[in-house]
Design a protein around this motif. Structure first.
Motif, PDB file in Angstrom:
ATOM      1  N   VAL A 138       1.387  -1.215   0.147  1.00 29.10           N
ATOM      2  CA  VAL A 138      -0.357  -0.045  -0.060  1.00 29.10           C
ATOM      3  C   VAL A 138       0.301   1.520   0.074  1.00 29.10           C
ATOM      4  CG1 VAL A 138      -0.042   0.141   2.598  1.00 29.10           C
ATOM      5  CG2 VAL A 138      -1.673   1.317   1.019  1.00 29.10           C
ATOM      6  N   THR A 139       0.646   2.191  -0.874  1.00 29.25           N
ATOM      7  CA  THR A 139       0.907   3.260  -0.485  1.00 29.25           C
ATOM      8  C   THR A 139       0.204   4.310  -0.327  1.00 29.25           C
ATOM      9  OG1 THR A 139       0.757   3.931  -2.937  1.00 29.25           O
ATOM     10  CG2 THR A 139       3.064   3.262  -1.764  1.00 29.25           C
ATOM     11  N   LEU A 140       0.543   5.731   0.552  1.00 34.68           N
ATOM     12  CA  LEU A 140      -0.585   6.592   0.554  1.00 34.68           C
ATOM     13  C   LEU A 140       0.413   8.205   0.304  1.00 34.68           C
ATOM     14  CD1 LEU A 140      -1.500   5.926   3.817  1.00 34.68           C
ATOM     15  CD2 LEU A 140      -3.729   5.189   1.157  1.00 34.68           C
ATOM     16  N   ARG A 141      -0.175   8.446  -0.656  1.00 36.46           N
ATOM     17  CA  ARG A 141       0.637  10.276  -1.488  1.00 36.46           C
ATOM     18  C   ARG A 141      -0.481  11.269   0.186  1.00 36.46           C
ATOM     19  NH1 ARG A 141       0.015  14.850  -4.150  1.00 36.46           N
ATOM     20  NH2 ARG A 141       2.254  14.893  -4.791  1.00 36.46           N
ATOM     21  N   GLY A 142       0.191  12.286   1.217  1.00 32.96           N
ATOM     22  CA  GLY A 142      -0.402  13.004   1.659  1.00 32.96           C
ATOM     23  C   GLY A 142      -0.308  14.243   1.040  1.00 32.96           C
ATOM     24  N   ASP A 143      -1.656  15.068   1.388  1.00 35.31           N
ATOM     25  CA  ASP A 143      -2.156  16.153   0.552  1.00 35.31           C
ATOM     26  C   ASP A 143      -1.407  17.304   0.899  1.00 35.31           C
ATOM     27  OD1 ASP A 143      -4.647  15.414  -0.009  1.00 35.31           O
ATOM     28  OD2 ASP A 143      -5.047  16.179   1.898  1.00 35.31           O
ATOM     29  N   GLY A 144      -0.429  17.667  -0.610  1.00 36.35           N
ATOM     30  CA  GLY A 144       0.664  18.454  -0.639  1.00 36.35           C
ATOM     31  C   GLY A 144       2.077  17.756  -0.390  1.00 36.35           C
ATOM     32  N   ALA A 145       2.067  16.851  -0.910  1.00 38.39           N
ATOM     33  CA  ALA A 145       3.137  15.724  -0.710  1.00 38.39           C
ATOM     34  C   ALA A 145       4.284  15.735  -1.961  1.00 38.39           C
ATOM     35  CB  ALA A 145       3.853  14.497  -0.423  1.00 38.39           C
TER      36      ALA A 145
END
Length: 143
Positions: free
Chosen positions: A52-59
């Motif tokens: 799994v990957t999550l890209r945070g807001d504004g990364a």
């Protein structure tokens, strides 16, 4: 007829479930957001495959790939990537291994002393922060 394997020809290994990997990734991202940091998080399995990957807001755009490589490096050597980065002084060619990134921000996940996954974080202004957030994800799995 398909042969049936037996005896010492197979082995069983431990893996994180998708639920556990997602929980760890979200805990990691939550820790970063609490610290007002914009990061990407990756969780990989023992073989280095992304779960799994999550890209945070504004990364930043570079953070996604860096997070995956840090997670892969952590699980490959069963060590935080900050420790691995220090090893480059004695073994500078380690950095030439494809898919690795020797910057702080990766943490291994172990079960019974054996690596089963890696969590990588990238995007904070320092690798120490990235690694702190990755460790929060590892800690969430113990709850």
């Amino acid at each position: 007829m398909t042969p049936v394997l037996s005896g010492g020809n197979t082995m069983t290994s431990t893996h994180l479930t998708i639920e556990a990997a997602t929980k760890a990734a979200q805990a990691t991202l939550d820790a970063a957001e609490k610290g007002n940091q914009r990061v990407s998080v990756a969780v990989v399995d023992r073989n280095g495959n992304t779960i799994v990957t999550l890209r945070g807001d504004g990364a930043g755009p570079q953070s996604y790939e860096s997070a995956v490589k840090k997670a892969y490096s952590a699980v490959s050597w069963n060590a935080p990537t900050s420790v691995l980065a220090k090893r480059l002084a004695n073994a500078p060619t380690l950095k030439d291994i494809p898919g690795t990134l020797f910057l702080a921000g990766g943490a291994p996940v172990a079960a019974k002393g054996a690596p089963i996954a890696g969590i990588g974080v990238a995007g904070a202004p320092s690798g120490d922060l990235d690694e702190k957030f990755a460790q929060a994800g590892v800690a969430s799995l113990a709850k």
